[in-house]
Design a protein around this motif. Structure first.
Motif, PDB file in Angstrom:
ATOM      1  N   GLU A 169      13.827   4.360  -7.444  1.00 43.57           N
ATOM      2  CA  GLU A 169      12.498   4.791  -7.026  1.00 43.57           C
ATOM      3  C   GLU A 169      11.819   3.664  -6.196  1.00 43.57           C
ATOM      4  O   GLU A 169      12.020   2.483  -6.472  1.00 43.57           O
ATOM      5  N   PRO A 170      11.063   4.041  -5.185  1.00 44.16           N
ATOM      6  CA  PRO A 170      10.357   3.011  -4.361  1.00 44.16           C
ATOM      7  C   PRO A 170       9.311   2.297  -5.197  1.00 44.16           C
ATOM      8  O   PRO A 170       8.741   2.864  -6.121  1.00 44.16           O
ATOM      9  N   SER A 171       9.076   1.027  -4.776  1.00 46.57           N
ATOM     10  CA  SER A 171       8.061   0.247  -5.497  1.00 46.57           C
ATOM     11  C   SER A 171       6.672   0.722  -5.093  1.00 46.57           C
ATOM     12  O   SER A 171       6.495   1.485  -4.130  1.00 46.57           O
ATOM     13  N   ASP A 172       5.689   0.202  -5.805  1.00 50.66           N
ATOM     14  CA  ASP A 172       4.311   0.618  -5.537  1.00 50.66           C
ATOM     15  C   ASP A 172       3.811   0.123  -4.174  1.00 50.66           C
ATOM     16  O   ASP A 172       2.916   0.709  -3.554  1.00 50.66           O
ATOM     17  N   ARG A 173       4.386  -0.952  -3.682  1.00 58.26           N
ATOM     18  CA  ARG A 173       3.899  -1.545  -2.420  1.00 58.26           C
ATOM     19  C   ARG A 173       4.749  -1.174  -1.226  1.00 58.26           C
ATOM     20  O   ARG A 173       4.579  -1.729  -0.135  1.00 58.26           O
ATOM     21  N   SER A 174       5.666  -0.274  -1.410  1.00 61.37           N
ATOM     22  CA  SER A 174       6.555   0.106  -0.297  1.00 61.37           C
ATOM     23  C   SER A 174       5.765   0.738   0.836  1.00 61.37           C
ATOM     24  O   SER A 174       5.965   0.424   2.030  1.00 61.37           O
ATOM     25  N   LEU A 175       4.870   1.660   0.497  1.00 62.97           N
ATOM     26  CA  LEU A 175       4.094   2.328   1.542  1.00 62.97           C
ATOM     27  C   LEU A 175       3.221   1.322   2.311  1.00 62.97           C
ATOM     28  O   LEU A 175       3.130   1.377   3.541  1.00 62.97           O
ATOM     29  N   GLU A 176       2.603   0.384   1.570  1.00 66.49           N
ATOM     30  CA  GLU A 176       1.758  -0.627   2.240  1.00 66.49           C
ATOM     31  C   GLU A 176       2.595  -1.518   3.149  1.00 66.49           C
ATOM     32  O   GLU A 176       2.195  -1.883   4.259  1.00 66.49           O
ATOM     33  N   HIS A 177       3.823  -1.843   2.646  1.00 67.40           N
ATOM     34  CA  HIS A 177       4.716  -2.663   3.457  1.00 67.40           C
ATOM     35  C   HIS A 177       5.109  -1.954   4.749  1.00 67.40           C
ATOM     36  O   HIS A 177       5.128  -2.556   5.838  1.00 67.40           O
ATOM     37  N   LEU A 178       5.399  -0.681   4.634  1.00 68.87           N
ATOM     38  CA  LEU A 178       5.782   0.072   5.835  1.00 68.87           C
ATOM     39  C   LEU A 178       4.626   0.157   6.826  1.00 68.87           C
ATOM     40  O   LEU A 178       4.824   0.087   8.044  1.00 68.87           O
TER      41      LEU A 178
END
Length: 343
Positions: free
Chosen positions: A35-44
């Motif tokens: 599962e993606p981490s919580d900060r993946s979207l922010e990183h992208l």
């Protein structure tokens, strides 16, 4: 897990479709627990714009590099060619105008300026100004310019090349005039070059006097004429010339004036001083005439002693002297000039 239509058998229901489905199933099972981490979207959200910015910078940098290369290479070639041409000209003509900083210096082979900070021809302009100043300074010193030394004055040059006149080259004559209304007697001497070669007169000669009769030699003097003295009828001293080149047959003059100071004495008496305004002005002294000097210029019945003064000129030592006699003169001053060109 939801499966799409591809989970079913292939259209042909063959073994290839089954293998593909099995492979997909295995891959999904391998990653389904990830599962993606919580900060993946922010990183992208940050990484994607940053990557796009880097791409743009890379494109701009490539464009700038291309522009720099396109500009620098022709300039480098131009400078290399210019230096090569300058070296060739200097080695071939080391004393040419370019090597000496002439008007062509600072020009490239295409006519452009190498140094925009200097105006073309500025060195030649400075040189012209210096030449003009040099010529002006030469003219003020009596020269004609052209090299800083100037040409000598013709008369000075001729005097330097002509030897000094000797006694055998000169002949002199002289004479005195009649008394003026103020009892002054003017005279002159004329000295001629009797030889067939030019010579230089450095001084007018010696003027002397000889007292005769009742004249008193102690009361007779000879002085040089100066501006503002009693010899108002003599030429301005500024007109005198020395040294003076005397061509064959040419002559110069020395003028003089006798200014009496006393009357001649009466027989057995003493000379009588001329009256001054404070002593009677223009009155007639006893036994005399107006002015107090006429008795020495002409004998009267009052028993005035006779006297005269011989004024002489010797141009050079050993040369003949010329004399001029001032009659009825006993005391006074002879004012004489220097060398005057004869008219």
């Amino acid at each position: 897990m939801n499966h799409g239509p591809e989970d079913g058998p292939g259209p042909d229901g063959g073994p290839d479709g089954a293998d593909e489905l099995a492979l997909r199933r295995m891959m999904r099972q391998a990653v389904e627990e990830i599962e993606p981490s919580d900060r993946s979207l922010e990183h992208l959200r940050k990484a994607v714009p940053a990557r796009r910015a880097r791409k743009r910078q890379a494109v701009v940098g490539l464009a700038a590099a291309a522009l720099f290369i396109g500009t620098a290479v022709p300039a480098l070639v131009h400078v290399t060619n210019s230096e090569g041409d300058s070296d060739d000209r200097t080695s071939i003509a080391g004393n040419s105008q370019d090597a000496q900083g002439g008007s062509s210096q600072g020009k490239g082979p295409d006519g452009g300026e190498k140094d925009p900070g200097k105006k073309p021809g500025s060195k030649s302009k400075d040189k012209d100004e210096k030449d003009k100043k040099g010529k002006k300074g030469d003219k003020e010193k009596g020269g004609t310019g052209g090299g800083g030394t100037g040409s000598p004055d013709p008369s000075t040059s001729e005097a330097a090349s002509s030897p000094v006149c000797d006694a055998a080259q000169l002949g002199a004559t002289g004479g005195a005039g009649t008394p003026e209304t103020d009892n002054k007697v003017y005279g002159s001497f004329r000295v001629s070059n009797v030889s067939d070669s030019s010579c230089t007169i450095e001084a007018a000669g010696a003027v002397g006097t000889v007292a005769q009769g009742a004249a008193d030699p102690a009361k007779i003097t000879v002085v040089d004429h100066t501006a503002g003295d009693a010899a108002t009828g003599l030429p301005d001293p500024a007109k005198e010339a020395s040294p003076f080149v005397l061509q064959p047959g040419a002559a110069y003059e020395v003028r003089f004036v006798w200014v009496p100071s006393e009357t001649c004495p009466t027989d057995g008496g003493e000379p009588t001083p001329n009256p001054t305004p404070s002593e009677g002005g223009s009155g007639t002294p006893e036994g005399g005439s107006p002015g107090g000097t006429e008795p020495q210029l002409g004998r009267t019945d009052g028993g005035v002693a006779e006297g005269s003064v011989v004024v002489s000129l010797t141009a050079e030592a050993g040369s003949p002297s010329a004399g001029a006699t001032v009659p009825d003169a006993c005391a006074g001053t002879v004012y004489r000039t220097g060398v005057l060109p004869a008219s």
